[in-house]
Scaffold this motif. Structure first.
Motif, PDB file in Angstrom:
ATOM      1  N   SER A   1       0.815  -1.220   0.000  1.00 45.99           N
ATOM      2  CA  SER A   1       0.000   0.000   0.000  1.00 45.99           C
ATOM      3  C   SER A   1       0.844   1.264   0.000  1.00 45.99           C
ATOM      4  N   LYS A   2       2.124   1.107   0.189  1.00 42.94           N
ATOM      5  CA  LYS A   2       3.013   2.265   0.306  1.00 42.94           C
ATOM      6  C   LYS A   2       2.908   3.159  -0.925  1.00 42.94           C
ATOM      7  N   GLY A   3       2.724   4.461  -0.677  1.00 42.46           N
ATOM      8  CA  GLY A   3       2.617   5.424  -1.763  1.00 42.46           C
ATOM      9  C   GLY A   3       1.221   5.573  -2.338  1.00 42.46           C
ATOM     10  N   LEU A   4       0.250   4.784  -1.836  1.00 42.07           N
ATOM     11  CA  LEU A   4      -1.112   4.830  -2.353  1.00 42.07           C
ATOM     12  C   LEU A   4      -2.029   5.530  -1.357  1.00 42.07           C
ATOM     13  N   GLU A   5      -3.239   5.851  -1.801  1.00 46.17           N
ATOM     14  CA  GLU A   5      -4.246   6.400  -0.904  1.00 46.17           C
ATOM     15  C   GLU A   5      -5.632   6.052  -1.416  1.00 46.17           C
ATOM     16  N   PHE A   6      -6.588   6.024  -0.494  1.00 48.19           N
ATOM     17  CA  PHE A   6      -7.956   5.627  -0.802  1.00 48.19           C
ATOM     18  C   PHE A   6      -8.908   6.466   0.046  1.00 48.19           C
ATOM     19  N   ARG A   7     -10.112   6.623  -0.431  1.00 50.32           N
ATOM     20  CA  ARG A   7     -11.084   7.389   0.348  1.00 50.32           C
ATOM     21  C   ARG A   7     -11.469   6.643   1.626  1.00 50.32           C
TER      22      ARG A   7
END
Length: 668
Positions: free
Chosen positions: A590-596
């Motif tokens: 998940s590193k470097g990602l984002e989600f609502r």
């Protein structure tokens, strides 16, 4: 059991932040504070993933980082601080200020996908000058120069890259077989290989290795280390640690290569510097030397690759004590409640750390927690939460006024510390008919065994000594034919394989590749035959032909060959779009990602943090950083769950809530 809602922040605290970094929800808010903080940012308006934002203005601290003239600079960039935007804007500035010049910039990223996205964004904004940016991982950079100039250290242009652990273990096993010590089990061989990798990551040569032994082996560590390197060289192969070590060796053996590298680039820009290893930092230090400029983005709070030898200390070694140090001060991603939790976790780091501040006007967001009876109930509750988000959306009172409350599956991620921790949630999602995208390994990008067989055949056409490719050929033939055709001897060519599969359904495909050459004409014939005879079913056939047409259009005739096409396919595999559906991933993926919306699951003591870290404060601190990274992937909604009875691979056992839940104020 009941849902727990975080209500720790006052109304005044909730009104003190607003997102305006790389990605936000909807920037056309009617909130005046938000508009001032994010003035000039333009939304793509696309749904299905987080809205991407193109920044027209920068905050004061971002502007300072973009415009600094220091030869060596480290920018501290906490989660959600807009570091990607800053990195891109800095590259744009450097290129726009030097039109017509021939120097290049080297951008080193953590993943190939991040490198491609960076280059794509720069290309869109500055057009023709984008050819002057080389964006790649540190291993991709090293392998590229080795393929060009590495003959002096035994690296040929068609070197075989050993990426899979089982192929590397096989090299070690072949050596032990040759000396009649074939009784070591897989676990012991993996232990030996892991120890060798640790030494190589720390740039320890075989003769410098400690005098260690392994149960069941008469050989010492240094002998096994030397034997593995010899086996790798004899196979015409290279692995990831070897890419770095070999390029450093090449710089020593042929300083002219290092001078060519240094003449090529003016500045080296490094992303995710906190996870550099000693070997990576040393290689970059040699490249930069005393003349190149160096810009490093790093954040000790997000250093989670200590298990692989990574750490902030190597970024510090790279930049040195006299570099300029700047800091990005705001978190533009996380809603105030999520950020409050992250800030509380950061207070328990060793040493304690402050965290980024929210800019004015950010949304409140939502933090929920749930204690389940067991892992199965935990999975059901997580899926129920996901279904609620998809059916009714986010609570608009906790968002920026005017922000879109609707949530699609691709906005949601479920994160666990290990792949095993995702199994129950994945099973429940599938049982209830949801599409999922499991992102824990770089899985094959080809679906059918025939397509994977074709890819492996191309690999041995390019290099007949490619042992991993021969292994994949055997595996795919088992899937297709039900058995592996008998081929005499240990070393064989495609003609031997063609004879062995004669009369089977795979013979035409093997013949198409084996009767062609590896040059441009041969490759043209292979692809023409592939399309004409339809050995491979859709959608793999359509994809392969499409990628071939893209490669042919982008590559001059004299530069085309099977090896080049394989490298193009590798790039496709590493940068392909994610499959649609709810994202399931480990924290490291998940590193470097984002989600609502993010659910972090399996938060029990012994699972997260891992039981092997208990009692070791340094390892617990890395686990704490891993938890910090997990929760800061969420921009609007965060769910934290744990079972009272945890299912392990072998049994059920009572479990206590993670100590990180206590530190975050979730559990008293």
């Amino acid at each position: 059991m009941v849902w727990r809602v975080d209500s720790s922040r006052s109304d005044a605290e909730r009104s003190q932040s607003a997102p305006c970094g790389d990605r936000v929800g909807q920037p056309n808010s009617r909130n005046p504070q938000y508009r001032r903080a994010c003035d000039g940012r333009v939304s793509s308006g696309l749904r299905g993933s987080l809205t991407k934002v193109v920044s027209k203005r920068l905050t004061d601290d971002q502007r300072v980082v973009v415009n600094t003239q220091a030869r060596v600079c480290m920018a501290i960039a906490p989660a959600g601080s807009g570091k990607t935007e800053v990195l891109i804007r800095r590259i744009e500035r450097l290129l726009e200020e030097s039109p017509g010049e021939s120097f290049r910039l080297l951008a080193v990223t953590f993943t190939v996908k991040a490198a491609e996205e960076l280059k794509t964004r720069v290309s869109r904004s500055i057009g023709e000058e984008a050819w002057r940016i080389d964006a790649d991982t540190i291993h991709g950079f090293a392998l590229d120069w080795l393929r060009r100039s590495g003959q002096m250290v035994g690296v040929s242009p068609d070197v075989v890259v050993y990426t899979e652990r089982r192929d590397r273990v096989d090299l070690l096993r072949r050596f032990l077989d040759s000396v009649e010590e074939a009784h070591l089990d897989e676990g012991t061989l993996l232990d030996i290989l892991n120890r060798i990798d640790e030494l190589r990551t720390d740039l320890v040569k075989p003769w410098e290795a400690p005098d260690e032994s392994f149960r069941g082996s008469s050989f010492r560590l240094r002998e096994l280390y030397e034997a593995y390197l010899t086996a790798l060289d004899d196979a015409g192969g290279i692995d990831f640690p070897g890419m770095l070590a070999k390029l450093l060796d090449l710089f020593e053996a042929d300083p002219a290569v290092l001078r060519r590298v240094q003449r090529t680039y003016r500045q080296v820009l490094v992303d995710e510097g906190q996870d550099l290893t000693k070997a990576q930092a040393q290689l970059l230090r040699r490249v930069v030397g005393d003349g190149l400029e160096l810009f490093v983005v790093a954040d000790a709070r997000q250093s989670i690759n200590g298990w692989a030898g990574g750490g902030m200390k190597w970024a510090e070694m790279l930049v040195g004590p006299d570099c300029e140090r700047l800091e990005l001060r705001h978190n533009f991603r996380c809603a105030t409640r999520i950020l409050a939790l992250a800030r509380q976790v950061a207070q328990h780091f060793n040493p304690p750390r402050t965290d980024a501040e929210p800019p004015p006007g950010a949304p409140e967001g939502l933090v929920l927690s749930y204690e389940a009876q067991d892992s199965e109930e935990e999975a059901r509750r997580v899926v129920a939460w996901i279904e609620g988000l998809i059916s009714t959306g986010l609570d608009s009172t906790r968002l920026i006024p005017g922000e879109e409350p609707r949530v699609v599956p691709e906005d949601i991620a479920v994160i666990a510390r290990t792949r095993y921790g995702l199994d129950d949630v994945q099973a429940e999602l599938v049982r209830r008919g949801h599409q999922v995208s499991v992102q824990v390994d770089a899985a094959s990008f080809l679906r059918s065994p025939e397509a994977r067989l074709f890819h492996a055949l191309l690999e041995v056409q390019a290099n007949s000594n490619n042992r991993p490719a021969w292994r994949r050929i055997e595996e795919e033939l088992v899937h297709i034919l039900g058995s592996t055709p008998a081929i005499a001897g240990d070393e064989y060519e495609l003609d031997d394989l063609l004879e062995a599969v004669s009369g089977t359904s795979s013979s035409s495909l093997v013949e198409t590749v084996s009767r062609s050459t590896a040059d441009a004409d041969g490759l043209e014939g292979i692809m023409a035959g592939l399309g004409a005879h339809e050995y491979i079913a859709e959608p793999d056939l359509e994809q392969l032909v499409g990628w071939w047409l893209e490669y042919r259009a982008s590559t001059a005739y004299q530069d085309r060959d099977v090896g080049g096409f394989l490298r193009y396919l590798l790039r496709v595999q590493q940068t392909r779009p994610d499959q649609p559906g709810i994202r399931l991933m480990t924290t490291h993926r998940s590193k470097g990602l984002e989600f609502r919306a993010v659910a972090v699951v399996g938060l029990t003591q012994g699972a997260f943090p891992d039981y092997r870290a208990l009692g070791d404060e340094q390892e617990i601190d890395e686990e704490r950083r891993t938890f910090y990274v997990s929760v800061t992937r969420a921009s609007r909604a965060l769910l934290l769950t744990w079972p009272r009875v945890r299912r392990t691979r072998y049994s059920q056992r009572d479990a206590d809530p993670s100590q990180f839940l206590v530190e975050a104020g979730i559990v008293v």
